[in-house]
Design a protein around this motif. Structure first.
Motif, PDB file in Angstrom:
ATOM      1  N   THR A  80      90.462 -69.964  16.599  1.00 42.13           N
ATOM      2  CA  THR A  80      89.394 -69.243  15.906  1.00 42.13           C
ATOM      3  C   THR A  80      89.646 -67.738  15.982  1.00 42.13           C
ATOM      4  O   THR A  80      90.587 -67.282  16.632  1.00 42.13           O
ATOM      5  N   LEU A  81      88.773 -66.977  15.330  1.00 41.17           N
ATOM      6  CA  LEU A  81      88.902 -65.525  15.391  1.00 41.17           C
ATOM      7  C   LEU A  81      88.790 -65.009  16.814  1.00 41.17           C
ATOM      8  O   LEU A  81      89.416 -64.009  17.174  1.00 41.17           O
ATOM      9  N   PHE A  82      87.993 -65.673  17.618  1.00 45.50           N
ATOM     10  CA  PHE A  82      87.751 -65.213  18.981  1.00 45.50           C
ATOM     11  C   PHE A  82      88.661 -65.877  20.004  1.00 45.50           C
ATOM     12  O   PHE A  82      88.943 -65.316  21.060  1.00 45.50           O
ATOM     13  N   GLU A  83      89.136 -67.098  19.694  1.00 45.72           N
ATOM     14  CA  GLU A  83      89.948 -67.844  20.648  1.00 45.72           C
ATOM     15  C   GLU A  83      91.157 -68.470  19.946  1.00 45.72           C
ATOM     16  O   GLU A  83      91.088 -69.600  19.463  1.00 45.72           O
ATOM     17  N   PRO A  84      92.268 -67.765  19.892  1.00 47.47           N
ATOM     18  CA  PRO A  84      93.483 -68.342  19.311  1.00 47.47           C
ATOM     19  C   PRO A  84      93.942 -69.555  20.107  1.00 47.47           C
ATOM     20  O   PRO A  84      93.752 -69.616  21.334  1.00 47.47           O
ATOM     21  N   ASP A  85      94.540 -70.514  19.422  1.00 49.17           N
ATOM     22  CA  ASP A  85      95.159 -71.653  20.096  1.00 49.17           C
ATOM     23  C   ASP A  85      96.630 -71.295  20.272  1.00 49.17           C
ATOM     24  O   ASP A  85      97.434 -71.421  19.350  1.00 49.17           O
ATOM     25  N   PHE A  86      96.982 -70.839  21.456  1.00 53.96           N
ATOM     26  CA  PHE A  86      98.322 -70.313  21.686  1.00 53.96           C
ATOM     27  C   PHE A  86      99.396 -71.401  21.617  1.00 53.96           C
ATOM     28  O   PHE A  86     100.529 -71.126  21.213  1.00 53.96           O
ATOM     29  N   GLU A  87      99.050 -72.627  21.987  1.00 52.86           N
ATOM     30  CA  GLU A  87     100.022 -73.720  21.908  1.00 52.86           C
ATOM     31  C   GLU A  87     100.354 -74.022  20.444  1.00 52.86           C
ATOM     32  O   GLU A  87     101.529 -74.150  20.076  1.00 52.86           O
ATOM     33  N   THR A 105      90.669 -57.916  20.207  1.00 49.88           N
ATOM     34  CA  THR A 105      90.830 -57.990  21.666  1.00 49.88           C
ATOM     35  C   THR A 105      91.968 -58.920  22.073  1.00 49.88           C
ATOM     36  O   THR A 105      92.383 -58.921  23.238  1.00 49.88           O
ATOM     37  N   GLN A 106      92.475 -59.719  21.131  1.00 47.74           N
ATOM     38  CA  GLN A 106      93.532 -60.682  21.440  1.00 47.74           C
ATOM     39  C   GLN A 106      94.933 -60.162  21.115  1.00 47.74           C
ATOM     40  O   GLN A 106      95.910 -60.893  21.290  1.00 47.74           O
ATOM     41  N   VAL A 107      95.034 -58.927  20.652  1.00 50.51           N
ATOM     42  CA  VAL A 107      96.323 -58.408  20.195  1.00 50.51           C
ATOM     43  C   VAL A 107      97.385 -58.466  21.286  1.00 50.51           C
ATOM     44  O   VAL A 107      98.523 -58.914  21.052  1.00 50.51           O
ATOM     45  N   ASP A 108      97.062 -58.031  22.484  1.00 48.94           N
ATOM     46  CA  ASP A 108      98.051 -58.027  23.562  1.00 48.94           C
ATOM     47  C   ASP A 108      98.552 -59.430  23.866  1.00 48.94           C
ATOM     48  O   ASP A 108      99.765 -59.655  24.040  1.00 48.94           O
ATOM     49  N   ALA A 109      97.632 -60.383  23.932  1.00 46.76           N
ATOM     50  CA  ALA A 109      98.029 -61.764  24.232  1.00 46.76           C
ATOM     51  C   ALA A 109      98.863 -62.348  23.098  1.00 46.76           C
ATOM     52  O   ALA A 109      99.868 -63.033  23.339  1.00 46.76           O
ATOM     53  N   ILE A 117     100.032 -57.092  14.796  1.00 43.94           N
ATOM     54  CA  ILE A 117      99.453 -55.815  14.385  1.00 43.94           C
ATOM     55  C   ILE A 117      97.936 -55.935  14.273  1.00 43.94           C
ATOM     56  O   ILE A 117      97.405 -56.977  13.908  1.00 43.94           O
ATOM     57  N   ASP A 118      97.262 -54.855  14.629  1.00 39.29           N
ATOM     58  CA  ASP A 118      95.813 -54.763  14.513  1.00 39.29           C
ATOM     59  C   ASP A 118      95.494 -54.049  13.203  1.00 39.29           C
ATOM     60  O   ASP A 118      95.765 -52.861  13.050  1.00 39.29           O
ATOM     61  N   MET A 119      94.915 -54.775  12.262  1.00 37.26           N
ATOM     62  CA  MET A 119      94.608 -54.210  10.950  1.00 37.26           C
ATOM     63  C   MET A 119      93.100 -54.091  10.720  1.00 37.26           C
ATOM     64  O   MET A 119      92.595 -54.223   9.595  1.00 37.26           O
ATOM     65  N   THR A 120      92.378 -53.806  11.794  1.00 35.06           N
ATOM     66  CA  THR A 120      90.930 -53.633  11.718  1.00 35.06           C
ATOM     67  C   THR A 120      90.554 -52.593  10.670  1.00 35.06           C
ATOM     68  O   THR A 120      91.185 -51.538  10.567  1.00 35.06           O
ATOM     69  N   MET A 121      89.516 -52.899   9.907  1.00 34.91           N
ATOM     70  CA  MET A 121      88.914 -51.932   8.980  1.00 34.91           C
ATOM     71  C   MET A 121      87.467 -51.762   9.397  1.00 34.91           C
ATOM     72  O   MET A 121      86.711 -52.740   9.470  1.00 34.91           O
ATOM     73  N   TRP A 122      87.076 -50.521   9.647  1.00 35.75           N
ATOM     74  CA  TRP A 122      85.740 -50.307  10.216  1.00 35.75           C
ATOM     75  C   TRP A 122      85.326 -48.858  10.031  1.00 35.75           C
ATOM     76  O   TRP A 122      86.168 -47.966   9.963  1.00 35.75           O
ATOM     77  N   GLY A 123      84.041 -48.626   9.978  1.00 39.19           N
ATOM     78  CA  GLY A 123      83.499 -47.269  10.041  1.00 39.19           C
ATOM     79  C   GLY A 123      83.466 -46.545   8.713  1.00 39.19           C
ATOM     80  O   GLY A 123      83.368 -47.152   7.652  1.00 39.19           O
ATOM     81  N   ASP A 124      83.518 -45.226   8.797  1.00 36.47           N
ATOM     82  CA  ASP A 124      83.403 -44.379   7.612  1.00 36.47           C
ATOM     83  C   ASP A 124      84.576 -44.615   6.651  1.00 36.47           C
ATOM     84  O   ASP A 124      85.657 -45.018   7.048  1.00 36.47           O
ATOM     85  N   ASN A 125      84.316 -44.326   5.395  1.00 36.27           N
ATOM     86  CA  ASN A 125      85.360 -44.399   4.367  1.00 36.27           C
ATOM     87  C   ASN A 125      86.057 -45.759   4.348  1.00 36.27           C
ATOM     88  O   ASN A 125      87.285 -45.847   4.263  1.00 36.27           O
ATOM     89  N   LEU A 126      85.252 -46.819   4.384  1.00 35.30           N
ATOM     90  CA  LEU A 126      85.818 -48.166   4.449  1.00 35.30           C
ATOM     91  C   LEU A 126      86.714 -48.453   3.252  1.00 35.30           C
ATOM     92  O   LEU A 126      87.791 -49.048   3.406  1.00 35.30           O
ATOM     93  N   LEU A 127      86.320 -48.042   2.073  1.00 36.06           N
ATOM     94  CA  LEU A 127      87.121 -48.368   0.906  1.00 36.06           C
ATOM     95  C   LEU A 127      88.393 -47.534   0.820  1.00 36.06           C
ATOM     96  O   LEU A 127      89.360 -47.951   0.173  1.00 36.06           O
TER      97      LEU A 127
END
Length: 297
Positions: A80-87, A105-109, A117-127
């Motif tokens: 899932t988005l919160f709990e990857p199945d690493f196997e 939060t799972q990027v390091d693991a 890569i972390d491709m988060t989109m958030w905050g001001d100027n979203l578009l």
């Protein structure tokens, strides 16, 4: 040439080739070097998946639930988005993993299994971030023409929607969650809906938080917007609870200008809440607003 020198030369060529196949791209945490045009990609961010789907990228696998009907074909068993199945992810052996937002939060693991890569989109100027991500994915997957076309379409739709909402009054953006209501302003999580199309706020100074400012029905009546734009969190996540329509079906909301004029607009909650910044979800939002305001007398 000795076998040792020949082996060293071959290794050098292989290293140079591998390096040539990498590309440096912008991510939410800065520049990153990743494989160019990866053939297998695991995606743990629905905004990213929305864009990759729109670009026609192949070889994508996503989480067990994508929440959005137009992305269900990518659902797989990698968690899932919160709990990857690493196997399962290890069995997939992706050349690239894309995380972001809820999975950031799972990027390091995840990085222990494949380039991530972390491709988060958030905050001001979203578009603006949407435009930048389209360009990045276009370069990464050799889809530059497709990315340029989608960006042009976005700009055209923003202009068209801005023209339609002009002079149609103020709006208040609210999110319902099983009977509870939060309001969002131009500086908040969904603020682009105000800032990009020039839609005036019904009230200034709302808290700029991820979860919005908790408000009462009386607050909404006091703000008395010409339009109420509604996001239904329960519907967005496929949860159980009171629907937005049921929550707003009361005498206090009915006493607002928006309700009296039939100007309560239910937005594409899943697209905005789950795949915020995604090109397809954004275009759908603009179309809903443009249609609603265009139909108003």
């Amino acid at each position: 040439m000795s076998r040792t020198l020949l082996k060293a030369a071959l290794l050098a060529v292989m290293a140079t080739t591998a390096q040539a196949e990498d590309v440096t791209i912008d991510t939410a945490t800065g520049p990153a070097s990743v494989p160019h045009a990866p053939k297998t990609v695991a995606v743990y961010d629905m905004g990213a998946l929305d864009m990759l789907d729109a670009l026609g990228v192949e070889g994508l696998s996503a989480t067990s639930s994508t929440y959005l009907p137009y992305l269900t074909d990518y659902q797989s068993d990698i968690g899932t988005l919160f709990e990857p199945d690493f196997e399962a992810l290890n069995a997939l052996s992706p050349e690239l993993i894309i995380a972001g937002g809820r999975s950031a939060t799972q990027v390091d693991a995840l990085s222990k299994l494949a380039p991530t890569i972390d491709m988060t989109m958030w905050g001001d100027n979203l578009l603006d971030q949407t435009r930048a991500r389209l360009a990045t994915y276009g370069a990464l997957f050799d889809k530059q023409d497709e990315a340029a076309a989608l960006t042009a379409k976005l700009d055209d739709e923003i202009a068209a929607t801005e023209a339609v909402v002009q002079g149609k009054g103020t709006a208040l953006l609210i999110l319902t969650n099983g009977g509870k209501v939060s309001a969002y302003g131009a500086g908040g999580r969904f603020g682009w809906i105000h800032t990009e199309i020039g839609l005036p706020e019904a009230i200034d100074g709302l808290e700029d938080t991820a979860h919005g400012e908790s408000v009462s029905f009386e607050f909404i009546r006091e703000a008395d917007p010409d339009w109420i734009l509604v996001l239904d969190r329960v519907a967005a996540i496929g949860g159980e609870g009171e629907s937005a329509q049921a929550t707003l079906d009361n005498a206090i909301i009915a006493d607002t200008k928006a309700a009296k004029a039939g100007h309560i607009v239910y937005l594409n909650s899943g697209g905005i809440y789950i795949a915020g910044g995604g090109i397809q979800s954004t275009l759908e939002t603009l179309d809903i607003i443009k249609t609603a305001f265009g139909d108003a007398s």
